[in-house]
Design a protein around this motif. Structure first.
Motif: not given
Length: 361
Positions: A308-316
């Motif tokens: 989920y942290k990767e998703v947050v960073a990637g989405s940003q």
């Protein structure tokens, strides 16, 4: 004197009994009149189906209805063809309580200010697929340059698609990006109105029917290319109905444990076929060779939080969300721990570390 004391105590006893009755009624009142759940619609042939995971089994078996029947609590399910974006809108307008969402959609809602909490994992390491019209020369992500490609924005597939493009040295600007829901995009690729559509395992139905090709998938790629999904609840529901929440999670955990037993793999596939209207080959293609126990772990462990942290960073990075948030603080494990104990599954799943492998004791 003894008789006088006895008479004096009778009003106190009556008062205590009255307060006990009121307390019991208050406890009963802590259950809602209705629990409103939602999931993306992925079924076919008139079947409401949220995907191949325990929440779909809970719906198909009416397990929540059975759990709350004695309390008179109504269970209301909604399936959205608009997937994550439509579900987030339902959360915004306070029409939903508990939802099943892919990682990107859950992140978008939280990043945009929705007061939600991540309560449990539902399915992990889900793959994505690219479907193209018959006769297409597209064989890889690199071949999509200049092509018209449909991806439903605001869903987990948008980020995964961008990662495939990045791997091929492309960005969204290199393709003619089209935002279509899943039923519309399937029809469009079959009719050759678009050059490709990117989505879930149900796209393989087009290949099965001989109406499209599926030349690209994320199978076998690193974890960052896979999609995780979770069960998310509003903070308001959590605060008002903690007992109901634990009972909902207990039902989901029981289905997850049953689905995790490899000895039941064939029976599980049959359940998915009956619930979805999709052929057996769709589920075999997605799950054969993978650990069902790992795929269906509900634990909000370091592995899930890291994804989920990767998703947050990637989405940003690609502008899906403007600002990030603390995933660890978003997660609320209290109710899942109670549910695991209630289901007798407290030690069934081993937690994973941030790298996705079994955590060291």
């Amino acid at each position: 004197m003894t008789r006088l004391l006895h008479l004096a105590r009778r009003p106190l006893l009556a008062s205590a009994l009255a307060w006990a009755a009121l307390a019991g009624n208050a406890l009963a009142a802590d259950l809602p009149q209705v629990i409103r759940l939602a999931a993306p619609e992925q079924g076919t042939a008139g079947h409401s189906f949220a995907g191949a995971h325990p929440v779909s089994l809970v719906y198909a078996k009416k397990a929540l209805e059975a759990e709350f029947a004695k309390d008179g609590v109504k269970i209301e399910w909604k399936f959205f063809k608009g997937a994550g974006p439509a579900i987030n809108e339902g959360l915004t307008t306070k029409q939903l309580d508990i939802v099943y969402l892919g990682d990107v959609a859950g992140v978008i809602g939280r990043a945009n200010g929705l007061r939600t909490r991540l309560l449990a994992g539902v399915s992990r390491s889900n793959n994505s697929y690219l479907a193209v019209p018959l006769g297409s020369e597209v064989r890889s992500a690199a071949d999509l340059k200049g092509k018209r490609v449909a991806v439903l924005r605001g869903t987990a597939y948008q980020l995964t698609f961008n990662r495939l493009l990045e791997e091929a040295g492309l960005t969204e600007k290199d393709v003619r990006f089209t935002n279509l829901d899943w039923p519309t995009s399937k029809a469009a690729v079959v009719n050759k109105d678009i050059d490709a559509t990117f989505g879930g395992t149900d796209l393989n139905l087009l290949r099965e029917n001989g109406t499209a090709l599926v030349p690209v998938s994320t199978k076998g790629k690193p974890a960052r290319f896979t999609i995780q999904s979770g069960l998310i609840a509003t903070q308001d529901f959590i605060d008002r109905y903690p007992e109901a929440l634990v009972r909902v999670l207990t039902v989901v955990v029981k289905e997850a444990r049953a689905a995790s037993e490899d000895s039941r793999r064939a029976a599980l596939y049959d359940e998915y076929v009956a619930a979805s209207g999709l052929p057996l080959s769709i589920f075999r293609n997605e799950f054969d060779g993978s650990s069902l126990k790992a795929r269906y772990s509900p634990l909000v462990d370091d592995g899930l939080v890291a994804r989920y942290k990767e998703v947050v960073a990637g989405s940003q990075q690609i502008g899906i969300v403007r600002s990030g948030f603390d995933v660890e603080a978003w997660a609320d494990r209290r109710f899942l721990q109670q549910a695991l104990r209630a289901a007798g599954a407290e030690d069934y799943w081993a937690p994973t570390g941030a790298d996705g492998t079994a955590a060291k004791p």
